[in-house]
Design a protein around this motif. Structure first.
Motif, short mmCIF file in Angstrom:
data_model
loop_
_atom_site.label_atom_id
_atom_site.label_comp_id
_atom_site.label_asym_id
_atom_site.label_seq_id
_atom_site.Cartn_x
_atom_site.Cartn_y
_atom_site.Cartn_z
N SER A 18 46.48 9.29 1.69
CA SER A 18 46.09 10.15 2.81
C SER A 18 44.79 10.88 2.49
O SER A 18 44.57 11.32 1.36
N SER A 34 45.90 14.38 9.39
CA SER A 34 46.40 13.55 8.30
C SER A 34 47.50 14.29 7.55
O SER A 34 47.62 15.52 7.64
N GLU A 76 51.17 8.12 10.07
CA GLU A 76 50.11 7.66 9.18
C GLU A 76 50.55 6.42 8.41
O GLU A 76 49.73 5.55 8.10
#
Length: 374
Positions: free
Chosen positions: A367, A101, A346
């Motif tokens: 995130s 991430s 992402e």
């Protein structure tokens, strides 16, 4: 030049790729290896003449004779191991993507800065002569003002494990965090970000898919819950744009190669079309005539190595890493490029989830910490 002493964590498929590269370098010496699989660890140590082996990476980090740690683990294992290695006073080379991430990758880069250590991420496309040629054309003004790039990655049916190769961990969000975009898209997206001089991401929109049939037994065994196809569109602060399509599996025969265009010319990267290699090409208008051209990149590569200093420091990610630790060249900002690459991937996942365009700020704020504890 000083020989760089390295400890490697993870001796699976990717770890062995790294070890093969180090074996070609006089400036690198792998002196320690760590893996939970004792049989594989000992076999690898014997093959590559690695004198010290460990099951616990923390025990390896206690060694005071290691300059650097090479992390070759699955995506969500990168953050914790990298951060502990940096805290132990080691430089770190991490396999792509930087983490699972943006939040975890940001922590890794921040720790490297805090510890005053190098963090290098494996982005192998940056060292291809195609990328070097494109950089020369852009820097010499042959492309002009850049305004759009296209990232295209094609596999007809190349999903890990379910299509016959690789391990099931590639297909599980809890371990890999993503599929085609994280596994292969990272190479092309990072290549284009590098050539675009790292523009600031403004907004991202995208969609992911898992639609094609697959072997049911392997699907169940692997817990396949990542994308086989990802598409996206990115707007940058300075007006640049980037569109993305990355396939592990699709009912098509090929994609054209990635490309980057400006107001004076365009560049297309190599691809394979119907089994034939399509070379790197440059496109412009010359004397009011449209021109499509190719280059003898092999001859240029040979000549540059004979005439230009430290060209070998850019022959591969490992070559560059060792040369930078030796002080021969400045380390390329691979961690920063990798972090921006994961921000885009992402962002595609978040856009898919919310069914709308998202801002970079939204991606960063939403995130999550996905790092697995070792």
């Amino acid at each position: 030049m000083k020989k760089i002493r390295i400890g490697i964590i993870g001796v699976g498929i990717i770890g062995k790729v790294h070890l093969d590269q180090y074996a070609k370098l006089d400036g690198a010496e792998v002196v320690a290896a760590c893996d939970l699989n004792e049989i594989e660890l000992q076999a690898t140590a014997e093959k590559y003449n690695i004198p010290y082996t460990y099951r616990d990476f923390r025990e390896m980090l206690k060694r005071d004779d290691l300059d650097a740690i090479d992390v070759c683990l699955h995506n969500n294992l990168h953050a914790q191991v990298t951060i502990e290695a940096l805290k132990a006073g080691k430089h770190v080379y991490c396999e792509k993507p930087i983490a699972g991430s943006y939040k975890d990758g940001r922590k890794m880069l921040d720790m490297a800065i805090e510890c005053g250590k190098h963090l290098h991420v494996q982005l192998s496309f940056l060292y291809s002569f195609d990328t070097k040629a494109a950089k020369l054309l852009i820097d010499e003004g042959k492309v002009g003002k850049l305004y759009h790039a296209r990232s295209t990655g094609f596999r007809r049916r190349g999903r890990p494990f379910v299509d016959g190769y690789g391990t099931s961990e590639f297909n599980q969000k809890k371990i890999a965090s993503g599929g085609a975009l994280f596994d292969m898209g990272v190479y092309r997206i990072s290549q284009l970000l590098y050539l675009m001089n790292m523009p600031q991401v403004k907004t991202i929109t995208g969609k992911t898919y898992q639609e094609m049939d697959m072997d049911e037994v392997r699907k169940q065994v692997s817990g396949f819950d990542v994308e086989e196809l990802g598409v996206g569109f990115v707007r940058f602060e300075d007006g640049l744009t980037l569109d993305i399509i990355e396939s592990w599996a699709i009912h098509l025969n090929n994609f054209e190669g990635s490309s980057i265009v400006g107001n004076q010319g365009g560049i297309r990267f190599p691809s394979h079309s119907n089994g034939a290699h399509v070379p790197f090409s440059y496109h412009t208008t010359f004397c009011d005539m449209d021109m499509d051209s190719t280059f003898d990149l092999g001859a240029a590569d040979y000549r540059f190595h004979q005439l230009r200093e430290n060209m070998d420091a850019y022959d591969s990610s490992q070559h560059h890493w060792i040369a930078a630790l030796q002080g021969r060249v400045e380390l390329l900002p691979t961690a920063e490029i990798a972090l921006q690459t994961i921000l885009i991937s992402e962002g595609i996942y978040l856009s898919n989830q919310l069914e709308r365009e998202v801002t970079a700020e939204e991606v960063i704020s939403m995130s999550k910490d996905l790092a697995l504890k070792v």
